[in-house]
Write an enzyme that holds these catalytic residues in place. Structure first.
Site, PDB file in Angstrom:
ATOM      1  N   PRO A   1     112.579  18.263 -29.381  1.00  0.00           N
ATOM      2  CA  PRO A   1     112.971  16.875 -29.105  1.00  0.00           C
ATOM      3  C   PRO A   1     111.908  16.117 -28.304  1.00  0.00           C
ATOM      4  CG  PRO A   1     114.406  18.422 -27.930  1.00  0.00           C
ATOM      5  CD  PRO A   1     113.450  19.249 -28.748  1.00  0.00           C
TER       6      PRO A   1
ATOM      7  N   HIS B   1     107.054  38.539 -24.312  1.00  0.00           N
ATOM      8  CA  HIS B   1     107.488  38.702 -22.915  1.00  0.00           C
ATOM      9  C   HIS B   1     108.523  39.819 -22.778  1.00  0.00           C
ATOM     10  CE1 HIS B   1     106.201  34.284 -21.953  1.00  0.00           C
ATOM     11  NE2 HIS B   1     105.181  35.108 -21.999  1.00  0.00           N
TER      12      HIS B   1
ATOM     13  N   ASN C   1     111.043  34.482 -25.798  1.00  0.00           N
ATOM     14  CA  ASN C   1     112.380  34.703 -25.265  1.00  0.00           C
ATOM     15  C   ASN C   1     112.646  36.190 -25.031  1.00  0.00           C
ATOM     16  OD1 ASN C   1     112.617  31.981 -25.573  1.00  0.00           O
ATOM     17  ND2 ASN C   1     113.760  32.098 -27.489  1.00  0.00           N
TER      18      ASN C   1
ATOM     19  N   ALA D   1     116.802  22.751 -32.208  1.00  0.00           N
ATOM     20  CA  ALA D   1     116.377  23.763 -33.171  1.00  0.00           C
ATOM     21  C   ALA D   1     117.419  24.030 -34.255  1.00  0.00           C
ATOM     22  CB  ALA D   1     116.048  25.063 -32.436  1.00  0.00           C
TER      23      ALA D   1
ATOM     24  N   GLY E   1     111.001  24.858 -30.246  1.00  0.00           N
ATOM     25  CA  GLY E   1     111.612  24.942 -28.917  1.00  0.00           C
ATOM     26  C   GLY E   1     110.727  25.520 -27.837  1.00  0.00           C
TER      27      GLY E   1
ATOM     28  N   CYS F   1     111.924  53.686 -17.300  1.00  0.00           N
ATOM     29  CA  CYS F   1     111.658  54.262 -15.989  1.00  0.00           C
ATOM     30  C   CYS F   1     110.243  53.881 -15.558  1.00  0.00           C
ATOM     31  CB  CYS F   1     111.792  55.776 -16.053  1.00  0.00           C
ATOM     32  SG  CYS F   1     111.401  56.590 -14.484  1.00  0.00           S
TER      33      CYS F   1
HETATM   34 ZN   LIG Z   1     112.298  58.640 -14.864  1.00  0.00          ZN
END
Ligand SMILES: [Zn+2]
Length: 268
Positions: free
Chosen positions: A234, A137, A120, A251, A207, A145
């Site tokens: 589930p 992730h 998540n 959950a 989950g 930047c």
């Molecule tokens: Zn920068």
């Protein structure tokens, strides 16, 4: 007499809850592997990967969401990618950790080593107070930047011009999430590998359908560690046949019930 709403989630099976609690009570180390299903109880849509907020194939741009939310599109048409990144952040905005996130965080007081591997990007495990979270992730609230070392953690994108420019060098800013076609973040992968080398006494998959190999692998490795493996979901998933216990419900309800079923000695 109150009548149960048809939309009410099914209560967890008491035998499965007891079995999951026994595994938890024995564990001195535990890995929680979590996916969108754990945040569904916080009101977030269950999405696949970063982009599955959009189950529809067509977008306004006429491109699949996997293309719009890719590293390549971010480089060429950042305003397109940012439009959908903004939608993901808006879906997370105001969401609070639920009983499942809180149960995992609370277990740190009782189990010496608690690690969370989450797919998540909503930051809810950290918001709940979990201290060892591997966000494989990334997190949509981390901005960086694309050219210099500038980075910042934001509460939301409300005041962000889209697409945002770096205040230091003017280059494009992006969130620290894994877009389609991009590699997993190396530090997160390294931490995960280190933790898996040490092994765990218990693994809880919560989950997630475990379609990604790096999410399924720790659950499948449980057997080689002689660890107890529990799945909270589930539905039936890629790892359902490999776990010792299946708690087949949402959950928050499942984790609240499992914690309540812990024998007293687990709290000492
Ligand atoms: Zn920068």
């Amino acid at each position: 007499m109150p009548v149960a709403s048809p939309a009410a989630p099914p209560a967890p099976d008491p035998a499965a809850v007891e079995a999951a609690a026994r595994i938890l009570a024995r564990a001195r180390s535990i890995l929680f592997v979590t996916g969108a299903g754990i945040s569904a109880d916080s009101g977030l849509p269950t999405y696949r990967g970063v982009g599955g907020l959009y189950e529809a194939d067509a977008t306004e741009e006429g491109l699949p969401i996997e293309v719009l939310l890719s590293g390549e599109t971010l480089a060429r048409r950042p305003e397109w990618t940012w439009k959908y990144l903004g939608a993901i952040e808006r879906a997370c905005r105001g969401a609070r950790p639920n009983a499942a996130h809180e149960a995992i965080a609370a277990l740190e007081a009782r189990i010496p080593r608690v690690v969370v591997l989450t797919q998540n990007v909503d930051g809810l495990h950290r918001a709940a107070g979990s201290s060892h979270v591997i966000e494989i992730h990334g997190d949509v609230h981390d901005l960086l930047c694309t050219r210099c070392a500038w980075e910042e953690r934001v509460a939301d994108y409300a005041d962000l011009p889209i697409p945002p420019a770096c205040p230091r060098c003017g280059a494009l800013v992006r969130p620290g999430v894994v877009l389609f076609g991009e590699m997993l973040p190396r530090p997160a992968v390294a931490r995960l590998e280190e933790e898996l080398l040490r092994g765990f006494d218990a693994v809880f998959s919560i989950g997630t359908t475990s379609v990604f190999p790096y999410v399924a692998a720790p659950v499948l490795m449980a057997r080689s560690w002689a660890a107890g493996a529990v799945e909270v979901n589930p539905g039936t998933t890629e790892v359902s046949s490999a776990v010792d216990v299946r708690v087949r419900c949402g959950a928050a309800a499942a984790m609240a019930a499992v914690l309540a079923a812990l024998p007293d000695r687990a709290f000492r």
